[in-house]
Scaffold this motif. Structure first.
Motif, PDB file in Angstrom:
ATOM      1  N   SER A   1       0.834  -1.206   0.000  1.00  0.00           N
ATOM      2  CA  SER A   1       0.000   0.000   0.000  1.00  0.00           C
ATOM      3  C   SER A   1       0.867   1.254   0.000  1.00  0.00           C
ATOM      4  CB  SER A   1      -0.894   0.013   1.237  1.00  0.00           C
ATOM      5  OG  SER A   1      -1.816  -1.042   1.217  1.00  0.00           O
ATOM      6  N   PRO A   2       0.281   2.399  -0.354  1.00  0.00           N
ATOM      7  CA  PRO A   2       1.033   3.655  -0.356  1.00  0.00           C
ATOM      8  C   PRO A   2       1.553   4.024   1.038  1.00  0.00           C
ATOM      9  CG  PRO A   2      -1.060   3.911  -1.515  1.00  0.00           C
ATOM     10  CD  PRO A   2      -1.079   2.568  -0.854  1.00  0.00           C
ATOM     11  N   GLU A   3       2.675   4.740   1.042  1.00  0.00           N
ATOM     12  CA  GLU A   3       3.341   5.152   2.282  1.00  0.00           C
ATOM     13  C   GLU A   3       2.383   5.813   3.262  1.00  0.00           C
ATOM     14  OE1 GLU A   3       6.619   8.547   3.550  1.00  0.00           O
ATOM     15  OE2 GLU A   3       6.797   7.597   1.591  1.00  0.00           O
ATOM     16  N   GLU A   4       1.539   6.710   2.767  1.00  0.00           N
ATOM     17  CA  GLU A   4       0.642   7.441   3.672  1.00  0.00           C
ATOM     18  C   GLU A   4      -0.360   6.523   4.369  1.00  0.00           C
ATOM     19  OE1 GLU A   4      -0.865   7.962  -0.589  1.00  0.00           O
ATOM     20  OE2 GLU A   4       1.061   8.235   0.411  1.00  0.00           O
ATOM     21  N   ASP A   5      -0.653   5.370   3.782  1.00  0.00           N
ATOM     22  CA  ASP A   5      -1.542   4.403   4.430  1.00  0.00           C
ATOM     23  C   ASP A   5      -0.798   3.552   5.451  1.00  0.00           C
ATOM     24  OD1 ASP A   5      -3.579   5.322   2.806  1.00  0.00           O
ATOM     25  OD2 ASP A   5      -3.427   3.656   1.386  1.00  0.00           O
TER      26      ASP A   5
END
Length: 127
Positions: free
Chosen positions: A2-6
């Motif tokens: 998943s994306p870093e911010e998640d």
């Protein structure tokens, strides 16, 4: 993955109960019937893996790169160890976690663990 911010802030938990075979005596480390240090690392690594379960793609897993680890207090046979891990940094596929192990309110150990997300089959093909 998943994306870093998640992923940043992902939290995982793990528990274990100290058994006679988990002690320094059983592992030949000393004559004390207390939890062997490697088991603190194991339960905290397990918490890291639990933190990532919902953020990895099918076929992905994480492997350990580095552990900075400190034992703060000892735990005897029968003690339930609760470990927590929180992802504090993502750099590409590299993940950094802060981890703690407790017996109730008693702080037993802490660690900073770095793990890397890998594709299972290609990783195993290289080993």
């Amino acid at each position: 993955m998943s994306p870093e911010e998640d992923v940043i802030g992902a939290v995982g938990f793990s528990t274990m109960v100290v058994r006679p075979g988990d002690t320094c005596v059983a592992m030949g480390l000393s004559d004390l019937p207390v939890l062997a240090p490697s088991h603190y690392m194991n339960v905290m690594e397990s918490a890291c893996a639990a933190a990532m379960v919902e953020y990895l793609e099918p076929g992905e897993t994480t492997i350990v790169n580095d552990i900075e680890f400190k034992v703060i207090d000892s735990a005897g046979i029968g003690v339930e160890i609760r470990a927590t891990a929180r992802c504090i940094q993502v750099n590409g596929r590299n993940l950094t976690f802060t981890c703690d192990a407790h017996d109730g309110e008693r702080h037993l150990a802490n660690a900073t663990i770095e793990r890397t997300a890998v594709e299972r089959i290609s990783f195993l093909a290289r080993t």
